[in-house]
Motif scaffolding. Structure first.
Motif, PDB file in Angstrom:
ATOM      1  N   UNK A 257       0.858  -1.187   0.000  1.00 46.34           N
ATOM      2  CA  UNK A 257       0.000   0.000   0.000  1.00 46.34           C
ATOM      3  C   UNK A 257       0.890   1.231   0.000  1.00 46.34           C
ATOM      4  N   UNK A 258       0.632   2.133  -0.969  1.00 47.82           N
ATOM      5  CA  UNK A 258       1.482   3.308  -1.123  1.00 47.82           C
ATOM      6  C   UNK A 258       0.632   4.550  -1.349  1.00 47.82           C
ATOM      7  N   UNK A 259       0.973   5.609  -0.651  1.00 46.58           N
ATOM      8  CA  UNK A 259       0.406   6.933  -0.861  1.00 46.58           C
ATOM      9  C   UNK A 259       1.535   7.850  -1.315  1.00 46.58           C
ATOM     10  N   UNK A 260       1.277   8.667  -2.322  1.00 49.59           N
ATOM     11  CA  UNK A 260       2.317   9.567  -2.842  1.00 49.59           C
ATOM     12  C   UNK A 260       1.797  10.999  -2.829  1.00 49.59           C
ATOM     13  N   UNK A 261       2.565  11.888  -2.190  1.00 51.77           N
ATOM     14  CA  UNK A 261       2.203  13.301  -2.129  1.00 51.77           C
ATOM     15  C   UNK A 261       3.441  14.115  -2.484  1.00 51.77           C
ATOM     16  N   UNK A 262       3.227  15.300  -3.030  1.00 55.46           N
ATOM     17  CA  UNK A 262       4.356  16.075  -3.546  1.00 55.46           C
ATOM     18  C   UNK A 262       4.341  17.507  -3.028  1.00 55.46           C
ATOM     19  N   UNK A 289      -4.248   5.267   9.238  1.00 57.44           N
ATOM     20  CA  UNK A 289      -3.753   3.915   9.447  1.00 57.44           C
ATOM     21  C   UNK A 289      -4.260   3.359  10.781  1.00 57.44           C
ATOM     22  N   UNK A 290      -4.436   4.241  11.754  1.00 57.59           N
ATOM     23  CA  UNK A 290      -4.950   3.814  13.056  1.00 57.59           C
ATOM     24  C   UNK A 290      -6.473   3.744  13.117  1.00 57.59           C
ATOM     25  N   UNK A 291      -7.149   3.964  11.975  1.00 55.09           N
ATOM     26  CA  UNK A 291      -8.590   3.723  11.947  1.00 55.09           C
ATOM     27  C   UNK A 291      -9.476   4.877  11.562  1.00 55.09           C
ATOM     28  N   UNK A 292      -8.950   6.093  11.483  1.00 55.40           N
ATOM     29  CA  UNK A 292      -9.778   7.245  11.132  1.00 55.40           C
ATOM     30  C   UNK A 292     -10.070   7.246   9.626  1.00 55.40           C
ATOM     31  N   UNK A 293     -11.230   7.793   9.216  1.00 57.38           N
ATOM     32  CA  UNK A 293     -11.518   7.895   7.779  1.00 57.38           C
ATOM     33  C   UNK A 293     -10.466   8.755   7.088  1.00 57.38           C
ATOM     34  N   UNK A 294     -10.121   8.391   5.866  1.00 53.25           N
ATOM     35  CA  UNK A 294      -9.127   9.164   5.102  1.00 53.25           C
ATOM     36  C   UNK A 294      -9.753  10.451   4.603  1.00 53.25           C
ATOM     37  N   UNK A 295      -9.002  11.524   4.688  1.00 51.48           N
ATOM     38  CA  UNK A 295      -9.452  12.784   4.103  1.00 51.48           C
ATOM     39  C   UNK A 295      -9.503  12.645   2.585  1.00 51.48           C
ATOM     40  N   UNK A 296     -10.186  13.582   1.930  1.00 55.93           N
ATOM     41  CA  UNK A 296     -10.248  13.542   0.476  1.00 55.93           C
ATOM     42  C   UNK A 296      -8.879  13.560  -0.172  1.00 55.93           C
ATOM     43  N   UNK A 297      -7.997  14.510   0.200  1.00 56.80           N
ATOM     44  CA  UNK A 297      -6.656  14.523  -0.409  1.00 56.80           C
ATOM     45  C   UNK A 297      -5.874  13.246  -0.169  1.00 56.80           C
ATOM     46  N   UNK A 298      -6.024  12.649   1.028  1.00 60.88           N
ATOM     47  CA  UNK A 298      -5.293  11.408   1.293  1.00 60.88           C
ATOM     48  C   UNK A 298      -5.843  10.272   0.443  1.00 60.88           C
ATOM     49  N   UNK A 299      -7.149  10.210   0.287  1.00 54.47           N
ATOM     50  CA  UNK A 299      -7.728   9.188  -0.577  1.00 54.47           C
ATOM     51  C   UNK A 299      -7.172   9.290  -1.991  1.00 54.47           C
ATOM     52  N   UNK A 300      -7.094  10.516  -2.479  1.00 50.05           N
ATOM     53  CA  UNK A 300      -6.645  10.711  -3.853  1.00 50.05           C
ATOM     54  C   UNK A 300      -5.157  10.440  -4.027  1.00 50.05           C
ATOM     55  N   UNK A 301      -4.408  10.457  -2.949  1.00 47.48           N
ATOM     56  CA  UNK A 301      -2.965  10.261  -3.063  1.00 47.48           C
ATOM     57  C   UNK A 301      -2.571   8.787  -3.036  1.00 47.48           C
ATOM     58  N   UNK A 302      -3.536   7.897  -2.748  1.00 51.32           N
ATOM     59  CA  UNK A 302      -3.196   6.475  -2.733  1.00 51.32           C
ATOM     60  C   UNK A 302      -2.951   6.004  -4.157  1.00 51.32           C
ATOM     61  N   UNK A 303      -1.840   5.333  -4.353  1.00 48.66           N
ATOM     62  CA  UNK A 303      -1.435   4.882  -5.683  1.00 48.66           C
ATOM     63  C   UNK A 303      -2.171   3.595  -6.022  1.00 48.66           C
ATOM     64  N   UNK A 304      -2.827   3.580  -7.174  1.00 48.73           N
ATOM     65  CA  UNK A 304      -3.530   2.388  -7.637  1.00 48.73           C
ATOM     66  C   UNK A 304      -3.045   2.028  -9.027  1.00 48.73           C
ATOM     67  N   UNK A 305      -3.179   0.759  -9.359  1.00 47.41           N
ATOM     68  CA  UNK A 305      -2.707   0.285 -10.672  1.00 47.41           C
ATOM     69  C   UNK A 305      -3.612   0.734 -11.795  1.00 47.41           C
ATOM     70  N   UNK A 306      -4.843   1.183 -11.460  1.00 42.95           N
ATOM     71  CA  UNK A 306      -5.794   1.574 -12.501  1.00 42.95           C
ATOM     72  C   UNK A 306      -5.544   2.982 -13.034  1.00 42.95           C
TER      73      UNK A 306
END
Length: 581
Positions: A257-262, A289-306
């Motif tokens: 699992x990878x999140x990328x932010x710049x 990671x400890x259980x809180x819902x991901x913010x919008x920017x964090x959701x969008x920063x998760x790297x997916x193969x799609x």
């Protein structure tokens, strides 16, 4: 200000100086510094994180107030890994820890994160400007196999100092000869940073060279395959002079699992220039990671193969007037380059239609209704973008309307409508999103769509030409102001383009029948000209890539620019000719 306390952790005769903030809080976050630093480099970030977590930073062996072991083997990655584990066991013996590393602190922490079973002791890892050396070795081998030698040479040219550090006398001699004292000036000149001199700078610079000598060549020449199940957040400094962003592009193959932010800053920028943004990103990642819902920017920063891979992968683009014409084609162009596009338009269905075309092609798009002439509507859009996506990388203020007719036939209401959309819409977009870019360390780009009508006067376009001329001058002023923040501004000036604006342009001072006749005439003329919106979209993409200031699009636009600049008297005479926007 949260007070800290200093302790010592000992392992195999090496004493590690440990600093702890907010010892009564949980979970524990451990910060590992790089070269030629000590734990003080984390002070700004640690202070901010300590409001929510127990924060620990320590001087690695050979740096700060920690022991200086003898022999090159004492600086091997396995020794640094075991030091980190000793600190982890001392400060958080019964709970998982969250790790954050910068530069060599990140390099050495990768050794722990990629150990088998690391996920049982490490809850998350945020890495800044310090790749796993084995991953670098694998990246170089892959690029050589793909015959992308230029990418490898580019990185090697930025890593010249590593070769110098292998020399037995030169590098230590430089630190002793005055580099230690001059280090703050070096950072000021190369990174535009104001930093205080460290009392241990000479020691840190001299002994830390052994990190390079003990580990670089073995890891790069014979890289291991190092995978991890620990969630990883990668914070990329786009202007890093030492770790080029391209070297980090294969990281997703080594992590589950990878999140990328710049951030648009140099090597030390995340810690010293943008501590608020860096701390916020670390905080929300840990809390997620400890259980809180991901913010919008964090959701969008998760790297997916799609995700579509392209030159704008990972970027966020906001486009107004994206429901048709130039706006739609620009949205498609950036989406095909891998960007996530926010398609906004006053016509809800038109914006949604553009977004559907993008998603059907495999891209990412979101549609939003927005009236650019309304302060409240634009502020609501900006607030939504900031909350859900973070600051955009590119903003295209494209929405516009046409109006033709003499001054005496143009009402106050007509003027308010044209200026509200064509000028105030641009002002709103620039002021709101530029603020976000600056606050979040984003060296983005703003594109304002003006018109070739901005170059020359016209007796039949007083309102339209005035609004577009104002957009052109406003863009020039803004470019001068925002350049200090690394934000580019471009004014695009299309000529006769076949877009829906011709079918919607109002002609004042005539009855409905005459207005419809003129609309049809203009529409037919523009269709015959056959200069399509996708060509303007390509000009917009190139303006962003090359940071162009003013871009006339089409031969007539370039001609009008030339006439307005070099033969203004002729331009005034031509202003007597009736044209439509």
């Amino acid at each position: 200000m949260v007070q800290w306390c200093d302790t010592t952790v000992s392992r195999d005769g090496v004493d590690l100086a440990v600093r702890t903030w907010s010892a009564d809080k949980s979970p524990t976050v451990i910060l590992v510094h790089g070269y030629p630093d000590a734990n003080h480099v984390w002070e700004k970030v640690a202070e901010r994180l300590s409001r929510d977590f127990k924060v620990v930073a320590y001087d690695v062996r050979g740096a700060g107030n920690s022991s200086v072991p003898q022999g090159r083997a004492a600086y091997k990655l396995r020794e640094l890994r075991d030091d980190l584990h000793a600190v982890m066991d001392a400060v958080s013996p019964d709970e998982k820890v969250h790790l954050v590393g910068h530069d060599w602190g990140s390099i050495q922490t990768w050794e722990s994160v990629t150990d088998p079973g690391a996920e049982n002791r490490i809850a998350s890892y945020t890495t800044l400007s310090g790749p796993c050396l084995d991953h670098v070795g694998q990246w170089m081998k892959a690029r050589l196999r793909e015959q992308k030698i230029g990418a490898v040479l580019n990185q090697l040219s930025h890593s010249w100092y590593i070769g110098a550090f292998q020399l037995p006398v030169l590098a230590p001699a430089l630190w002793k000869a005055g580099l230690a004292k001059a280090w703050p000036k070096v950072l000021r000149r190369t990174e535009n940073l104001d930093s205080e001199p460290s009392a241990t700078q000479l020691q840190d610079g001299t002994h830390g060279i052994e990190l390079y000598r003990a580990n670089m060549l073995p890891c790069l020449l014979k890289p291991r395959e190092r995978h991890t199940k620990v969630p990883v957040q990668l914070i990329v400094a786009r202007q890093d002079n030492y770790v080029r962003p391209a070297m980090l592009e294969d990281l997703s193959q080594w992590t589950d699992r990878l999140w990328r932010r710049e951030l648009d800053c140099g090597h030390w920028g995340p810690l010293l220039q943008h501590p608020d943004v860096t701390a916020d990103w670390i905080r929300e990642f840990i809390q997620h990671i400890d259980g809180a819902p991901a913010s919008g920017p964090l959701q969008r920063s998760e790297v997916t193969t799609s995700q579509i891979k392209g030159p704008d992968s990972g970027k966020r683009v906001v486009i107004t007037g994206a429901g048709s014409g130039i706006g739609r084609e620009t949205a498609l162009a950036f989406a095909r380059r891998g960007a996530l596009v926010v398609c906004t338009d006053i016509n809800t269905e038109a914006a949604a239609a553009t977004a559907r075309i993008i998603t059907a092609e495999g891209g990412e798009a979101i549609s939003r209704k927005c009236d650019v002439s309304s302060t409240r509507s634009m502020e609501a859009l900006a607030a939504w973008v900031e909350k859900e996506l973070g600051a955009p990388d590119i903003v295209v203020n494209n929405a516009g309307i046409g109006l033709s007719g003499s001054l005496l036939d143009t009402s106050v209401k007509d003027w308010q409508q044209v200026l509200g959309v064509n000028l105030w819409g641009v002002i709103h977009g620039c002021r709101l999103f530029a603020r976000q870019m600056i606050d979040q360390g984003r060296a983005g780009h703003i594109v304002n769509v003006a018109s070739a009508a901005a170059f020359m006067p016209s007796r039949m376009l007083p309102a339209y030409a005035t609004s577009k001329s104002a957009v052109l001058m406003f863009s020039e002023c803004l470019r001068a102001e925002l350049g200090d923040h690394g934000i580019g501004v471009s004014a695009i000036c299309p000529g006769i383009i076949d877009t829906p604006i011709t079918r919607n342009t109002r002609f004042v001072g005539v009855d409905n029948e005459e207005q419809e006749r003129r609309r049809q005439h203009a529409h037919t003329f523009y269709q015959r000209r056959a200069f399509t919106p996708d060509r303007v979209a390509q000009a917009i993409v190139e303006a962003v890539e090359k940071n162009r200031a003013v871009v006339p699009v089409s031969p007539e636009a370039r001609g009008m620019q030339w006439l307005g600049r070099f033969t203004p008297s002729l331009a005034r005479n031509l202003a007597q000719v009736e044209i439509t926007p």
